[in-house]
Design a protein around this motif. Sequence first.
Motif, mmCIF file in Angstrom:
data_model
loop_
_atom_site.group_PDB
_atom_site.id
_atom_site.type_symbol
_atom_site.label_atom_id
_atom_site.label_comp_id
_atom_site.label_asym_id
_atom_site.label_seq_id
_atom_site.Cartn_x
_atom_site.Cartn_y
_atom_site.Cartn_z
ATOM 1 N N MET A 196 -47.774 2.748 28.754
ATOM 2 C CA MET A 196 -48.273 3.969 27.347
ATOM 3 C C MET A 196 -47.466 4.216 26.184
ATOM 4 S SD MET A 196 -51.559 3.802 27.302
ATOM 5 C CE MET A 196 -52.890 2.629 28.783
ATOM 6 N N ASP A 197 -46.922 4.023 26.616
ATOM 7 C CA ASP A 197 -45.377 4.341 25.578
ATOM 8 C C ASP A 197 -45.654 3.767 24.614
ATOM 9 O OD1 ASP A 197 -44.800 6.923 27.228
ATOM 10 O OD2 ASP A 197 -43.272 5.858 28.201
ATOM 11 N N GLU A 198 -45.606 2.062 24.977
ATOM 12 C CA GLU A 198 -45.587 1.568 23.751
ATOM 13 C C GLU A 198 -47.094 1.424 22.589
ATOM 14 O OE1 GLU A 198 -44.837 -3.265 23.061
ATOM 15 O OE2 GLU A 198 -45.826 -3.087 25.076
ATOM 16 N N LEU A 199 -47.647 1.363 23.276
ATOM 17 C CA LEU A 199 -48.912 1.871 22.355
ATOM 18 C C LEU A 199 -48.893 3.737 21.515
ATOM 19 C CD1 LEU A 199 -51.899 1.418 21.718
ATOM 20 C CD2 LEU A 199 -52.810 2.777 23.325
ATOM 21 N N LYS A 200 -47.770 4.382 21.944
ATOM 22 C CA LYS A 200 -47.621 5.232 21.198
ATOM 23 C C LYS A 200 -46.928 5.308 20.258
ATOM 24 C CE LYS A 200 -47.784 10.177 21.331
ATOM 25 N NZ LYS A 200 -48.695 10.870 20.946
ATOM 26 N N SER A 201 -46.055 4.389 20.729
ATOM 27 C CA SER A 201 -44.969 3.597 18.900
ATOM 28 C C SER A 201 -45.757 2.575 18.721
ATOM 29 C CB SER A 201 -43.553 3.154 19.824
ATOM 30 O OG SER A 201 -44.236 1.690 20.603
ATOM 31 N N TYR A 202 -46.549 2.499 18.669
ATOM 32 C CA TYR A 202 -47.314 2.171 17.392
ATOM 33 C C TYR A 202 -48.523 2.449 17.252
ATOM 34 C CZ TYR A 202 -45.501 -3.291 18.854
ATOM 35 O OH TYR A 202 -44.849 -3.877 18.239
ATOM 36 N N THR A 203 -49.294 3.779 17.688
ATOM 37 C CA THR A 203 -49.724 4.403 17.011
ATOM 38 C C THR A 203 -49.203 5.469 16.052
ATOM 39 O OG1 THR A 203 -49.879 5.825 18.734
ATOM 40 C CG2 THR A 203 -51.674 4.785 18.394
ATOM 41 N N ASN A 204 -47.951 6.009 15.970
ATOM 42 C CA ASN A 204 -47.049 6.340 15.385
ATOM 43 C C ASN A 204 -46.540 5.685 14.137
ATOM 44 O OD1 ASN A 204 -46.852 8.563 17.451
ATOM 45 N ND2 ASN A 204 -45.281 7.840 18.254
ATOM 46 N N LEU A 205 -46.430 4.581 14.476
ATOM 47 C CA LEU A 205 -46.965 3.600 13.336
ATOM 48 C C LEU A 205 -47.826 3.307 12.821
ATOM 49 C CD1 LEU A 205 -44.864 1.604 11.476
ATOM 50 C CD2 LEU A 205 -46.019 -0.711 13.191
ATOM 51 N N LEU A 206 -48.608 3.429 13.090
ATOM 52 C CA LEU A 206 -49.915 3.005 12.071
ATOM 53 C C LEU A 206 -50.703 4.802 11.678
ATOM 54 C CD1 LEU A 206 -52.467 1.903 11.739
ATOM 55 C CD2 LEU A 206 -53.507 2.821 13.350
ATOM 56 N N LEU A 207 -49.845 6.565 12.425
ATOM 57 C CA LEU A 207 -50.233 7.467 11.233
ATOM 58 C C LEU A 207 -48.729 7.230 10.389
ATOM 59 C CD1 LEU A 207 -49.713 9.994 13.932
ATOM 60 C CD2 LEU A 207 -51.157 9.652 12.782
ATOM 61 N N SER A 208 -47.815 6.324 10.246
ATOM 62 C CA SER A 208 -47.001 6.397 8.793
ATOM 63 C C SER A 208 -47.926 5.625 7.702
ATOM 64 C CB SER A 208 -46.071 5.893 8.858
ATOM 65 O OG SER A 208 -45.531 6.564 10.097
ATOM 66 N N LYS A 209 -48.290 4.157 7.991
ATOM 67 C CA LYS A 209 -49.448 3.819 7.860
ATOM 68 C C LYS A 209 -50.456 4.349 6.773
ATOM 69 C CE LYS A 209 -47.669 -0.727 9.350
ATOM 70 N NZ LYS A 209 -48.032 -1.983 9.820
ATOM 71 N N ILE A 210 -51.043 5.200 7.418
ATOM 72 C CA ILE A 210 -52.645 5.904 7.004
ATOM 73 C C ILE A 210 -51.849 6.844 5.737
ATOM 74 C CG2 ILE A 210 -54.324 8.122 7.739
ATOM 75 C CD1 ILE A 210 -54.744 6.599 10.632
ATOM 76 N N ALA A 211 -50.391 7.510 5.776
ATOM 77 C CA ALA A 211 -50.593 8.631 5.746
ATOM 78 C C ALA A 211 -49.257 7.836 4.091
ATOM 79 C CB ALA A 211 -49.008 9.110 5.846
ATOM 80 N N TYR A 212 -49.134 6.683 3.978
ATOM 81 C CA TYR A 212 -49.005 6.242 2.824
ATOM 82 C C TYR A 212 -50.339 5.490 2.594
ATOM 83 C CZ TYR A 212 -47.262 2.132 -0.072
ATOM 84 O OH TYR A 212 -47.317 1.278 -1.387
ATOM 85 N N ALA A 213 -51.087 4.689 3.269
ATOM 86 C CA ALA A 213 -52.432 4.335 2.169
ATOM 87 C C ALA A 213 -53.539 5.901 1.873
ATOM 88 C CB ALA A 213 -53.622 4.111 3.330
ATOM 89 N N GLU A 214 -52.936 7.118 2.124
ATOM 90 C CA GLU A 214 -53.321 8.172 1.419
ATOM 91 C C GLU A 214 -52.870 8.317 0.683
ATOM 92 O OE1 GLU A 214 -55.673 10.796 5.319
ATOM 93 O OE2 GLU A 214 -53.376 11.296 5.150
ATOM 94 N N GLU A 215 -52.041 8.331 0.296
ATOM 95 C CA GLU A 215 -50.920 8.765 -0.997
ATOM 96 C C GLU A 215 -51.427 7.818 -2.216
ATOM 97 O OE1 GLU A 215 -46.974 9.471 -2.527
ATOM 98 O OE2 GLU A 215 -46.510 10.110 -0.368
ATOM 99 N N LEU A 216 -51.242 6.524 -1.902
ATOM 100 C CA LEU A 216 -51.023 5.566 -2.706
ATOM 101 C C LEU A 216 -52.839 5.864 -3.450
ATOM 102 C CD1 LEU A 216 -50.176 2.652 -4.101
ATOM 103 C CD2 LEU A 216 -51.214 1.923 -1.747
ATOM 104 N N TYR A 217 -53.469 6.240 -2.308
ATOM 105 C CA TYR A 217 -55.455 5.883 -2.656
ATOM 106 C C TYR A 217 -56.057 6.994 -2.997
ATOM 107 C CZ TYR A 217 -55.022 0.959 -1.257
ATOM 108 O OH TYR A 217 -54.857 -0.801 -0.913
#
Length: 92
Positions: free
Chosen positions: A1-22
Amino acid sequence: MDELKSYTNLLLSKIAYAEELYGIKINYVPLIVRKEETIIFDKRDGKIKNLSEKRELSREELEKFKEEIIQNIKNGTVELYLTLTFGEDVGL
């Protein structure tokens, strides 16, 4: 589950970027889209959920979907879903 957690953290960063961009708040992002079900990541509480049933996935269900979720994040499928959502909301 740690691997999935690290990928969801990466996804949070991408979401934050997209929110700022759009300039649009994003509450959830599709992780797996199938005819019979859609699995989403809910940014508000950091949980992975079944959209149609509006409930958090059990530990067993997470294990079942883990590899596919990670693969969809790695290969850009999740970003594609994110982009398609903005095409609907923001326009081209």
